[in-house]
Design a protein around this motif. Structure first.
Motif, PDB file in Angstrom:
ATOM      1  N   HIS A   1       0.831  -1.204   0.000  1.00 30.89           N
ATOM      2  CA  HIS A   1       0.000   0.000   0.000  1.00 30.89           C
ATOM      3  C   HIS A   1       0.866   1.255   0.000  1.00 30.89           C
ATOM      4  CE1 HIS A   1       0.725  -0.509   4.303  1.00 30.89           C
ATOM      5  NE2 HIS A   1       0.290   0.718   4.528  1.00 30.89           N
TER       6      HIS A   1
ATOM      7  N   ASP B   1       6.021   4.103   4.920  1.00 27.65           N
ATOM      8  CA  ASP B   1       6.780   3.050   5.609  1.00 27.65           C
ATOM      9  C   ASP B   1       6.725   1.714   4.860  1.00 27.65           C
ATOM     10  OD1 ASP B   1       4.048   3.164   6.518  1.00 27.65           O
ATOM     11  OD2 ASP B   1       4.533   1.733   8.114  1.00 27.65           O
ATOM     12  N   HIS B   2       6.008   1.679   3.726  1.00 28.89           N
ATOM     13  CA  HIS B   2       5.944   0.458   2.911  1.00 28.89           C
ATOM     14  C   HIS B   2       6.485   0.659   1.498  1.00 28.89           C
ATOM     15  CE1 HIS B   2       3.567  -1.840   5.905  1.00 28.89           C
ATOM     16  NE2 HIS B   2       3.386  -0.606   6.333  1.00 28.89           N
TER      17      HIS B   2
ATOM     18  N   ASP C   1      -0.267  -3.717   6.018  1.00 24.64           N
ATOM     19  CA  ASP C   1      -1.053  -3.151   7.120  1.00 24.64           C
ATOM     20  C   ASP C   1      -2.493  -3.528   6.826  1.00 24.64           C
ATOM     21  OD1 ASP C   1       1.239  -2.043   8.087  1.00 24.64           O
ATOM     22  OD2 ASP C   1       0.706   0.038   7.643  1.00 24.64           O
TER      23      ASP C   1
ATOM     24  N   HIS D   1      -5.741  -0.020  11.708  1.00 24.95           N
ATOM     25  CA  HIS D   1      -4.987  -1.266  11.865  1.00 24.95           C
ATOM     26  C   HIS D   1      -5.853  -2.182  12.734  1.00 24.95           C
ATOM     27  CE1 HIS D   1      -0.912   0.116  10.559  1.00 24.95           C
ATOM     28  NE2 HIS D   1      -1.366   1.288  10.952  1.00 24.95           N
TER      29      HIS D   1
ATOM     30  N   HIS E   1       6.150  -5.751  11.893  1.00 26.13           N
ATOM     31  CA  HIS E   1       5.527  -4.421  11.987  1.00 26.13           C
ATOM     32  C   HIS E   1       4.906  -4.263  13.377  1.00 26.13           C
ATOM     33  CE1 HIS E   1       3.082  -0.897  10.852  1.00 26.13           C
ATOM     34  NE2 HIS E   1       3.630  -0.888   9.663  1.00 26.13           N
TER      35      HIS E   1
HETATM   36 ZN   LIG Z   1       2.786   0.448   8.131  1.00 28.03          ZN
END
Ligand SMILES: [Zn+2]
Ligand SMILES: [Zn+2]
Length: 438
Positions: free
Chosen positions: A75, A79-80, A181, A382, A404
């Protein structure tokens, strides 16, 4: 500055896999964000899943990736995917993901680059590398079946934000699900993720050990607070992440039926338009379209001044680290009838964290006392602890790899609960390789 110096090899082992499936986290194994995970089997088939950086202060970067021909991006959070331009320029790695993730990627990379320049943080890729990454993007719809050497994989809805995907892979030896996530609960923007039967489940554990308050309860608490502040003549400043949270909050306010004058500023309004170009990734494009038409879009300096009289201003940055939100705080801070309503996690070192802990905010380089009421709301997308555990059970996963997740706070309670449920649990450390044979 180049972080990955020429000639330096990756921490990834050079030996071939003898049997089963090897996994190796370049980042995100024992931390939140910064994700990069390599999967490889005995036939030499190798995939990288995500390659991000953690936008903390200072940022954290994953270990250097070995040569990979293909990388799947779950996504569009930084951070990805923050390091994908490096992959594109160094290894010409093909990047796979949903069409929407691909479209949001460019503004996210541009923003990441801009922030690194402003803050003076090193980045191992350059602005030109963004073009290469965009060129190498291959878009896939949910459930489209892709053959990759002797593996088959497909993307599945992950909840979380529009376009977010889980990755379901079948190798000759294992059925794998990698959640990215994910959230099993519906949000205003997207429907929740659904479990898939698998042998190995790679699951994000951000909220391990923590249960979310019931969603409706938290939403009502937020709306009550807005009503109270507006009722006394104040303005609510709602700092919100651009990619997902801004639009979620906007839909909530619109659907509440409250008579409000809402202004939306920052990158979130641009991303909302991108979402609407891909209605297939939204729970209801009508809801977003109506909410966006209802709100006033701030697009000039004079609009911004007008927004100071609004009931609610939704804007970036969600952690009060620069962006229009700081401009607004600076002008709203003298009237105690105004309030700041935080809608997301405030990382260590962020402006929002300082505001919560010390009642101060760095404004143009000076720590400034802020005497406004500050409230924080949990609008996370999340999965919480219970959703994670239930999901693993419904996947009937033999092995569960927790990543994660904070290794001290979040992971231990997940390990206990997952082992009690009969799974074999793995807690990866960045830079180490693990092999699952059975
Ligand atoms: Zn993340
Ligand atoms: Zn995310």
């Amino acid at each position: 500055m180049v972080l990955y110096s020429p000639g330096r090899t990756s921490s990834y082992p050079e030996e071939a896999v003898k049997e089963g499936l090897r996994f190796h986290y370049l980042g995100g194994g024992n931390e939140v964000g910064n994700v990069g995970c390599i999967l490889e089997d005995a036939t030499g088939t190798r995939l990288l899943l995500d390659y991000g950086l953690a936008p903390t202060d200072p940022p954290r970067y994953p270990n250097e990736a070995p040569k990979v021909t293909d990388c799947i991006i779950t996504h569009s959070h930084i951070d990805h995917l923050g390091m994908a331009p490096w992959l594109a320029s160094h290894h010409s790695t093909r990047l796979h993901g949903t069409a929407l993730t691909g479209e949001i990627a460019r503004p996210m990379w541009n923003d990441c680059y801009k922030v690194s320049r402003i803050e003076g943080y090193p980045l191992s890729w350059d602005k030109r590398d963004i073009d290469e990454a965009v060129d190498l993007w291959q878009a896939h719809g949910f459930d489209e079946k892709i053959t990759f050497h002797n593996w088959k994989w497909r993307l599945l809805r992950a909840g979380h934000i529009p376009g977010a995907a889980m990755v379901n892979i079948e190798t000759p030896t294992h059925r794998i699900l990698f959640t990215g996530d994910f959230d099993t609960r519906d949000s205003g923007l997207v429907n929740g993720a659904e479990p898939v039967k698998c042998d190995i489940l790679f699951i994000e554990g951000t909220y391990g050990g923590r249960s979310h308050p019931p969603k409706q309860h938290e939403q009502q608490r937020f709306l009550d607070r807005v009503t109270e502040v507006v009722g006394r003549g104040g303005t609510c400043l709602v700092p919100a992440f651009a990619n997902g949270r801004t639009q979620d909050v906007l839909i909530l306010l619109h659907k509440s039926g409250l008579n409000l004058n809402v202004h939306i500023d920052g990158m979130g309004k641009f991303l909302a338009k991108l979402y609407l170009e891909h209605p297939e990734y939204l729970r209801s494009s009508d809801d977003l379209e109506a909410a966006l038409a209802w709100a006033k879009k701030v697009s000039s300096k004079s609009d911004r001044k007008k927004a100071l009289d609004a009931d609610v201003i939704i804007t970036t940055s969600g952690m009060l680290d620069g962006g229009p939100s700081i401009w607004y705080v600076n002008r709203l801070r003298d009237n105690p009838e105004n309030a700041i309503l935080l809608t997301g996690y405030q990382a260590r070192g962020s402006g929002g964290k300082k505001l919560l802990d010390q009642g101060k905010l760095p404004i143009f380089g000076t720590d400034t006392p802020i005497d406004l009421e500050v409230d924080q709301f949990t609008f996370s997308t999340h999965s919480g602890h219970d959703e994670i555990i239930n999901f693993a059970q419904q996947c009937e996963a033999k092995h569960v790899v927790i990543y994660h997740a904070d290794p001290v706070q979040a992971r231990p309670p997940l390990v206990v609960a997952l082992e009690a449920q009969g799974h074999t649990v793995h807690c990866p450390i960045n830079g180490e390789s693990y092999t699952i044979v059975d």
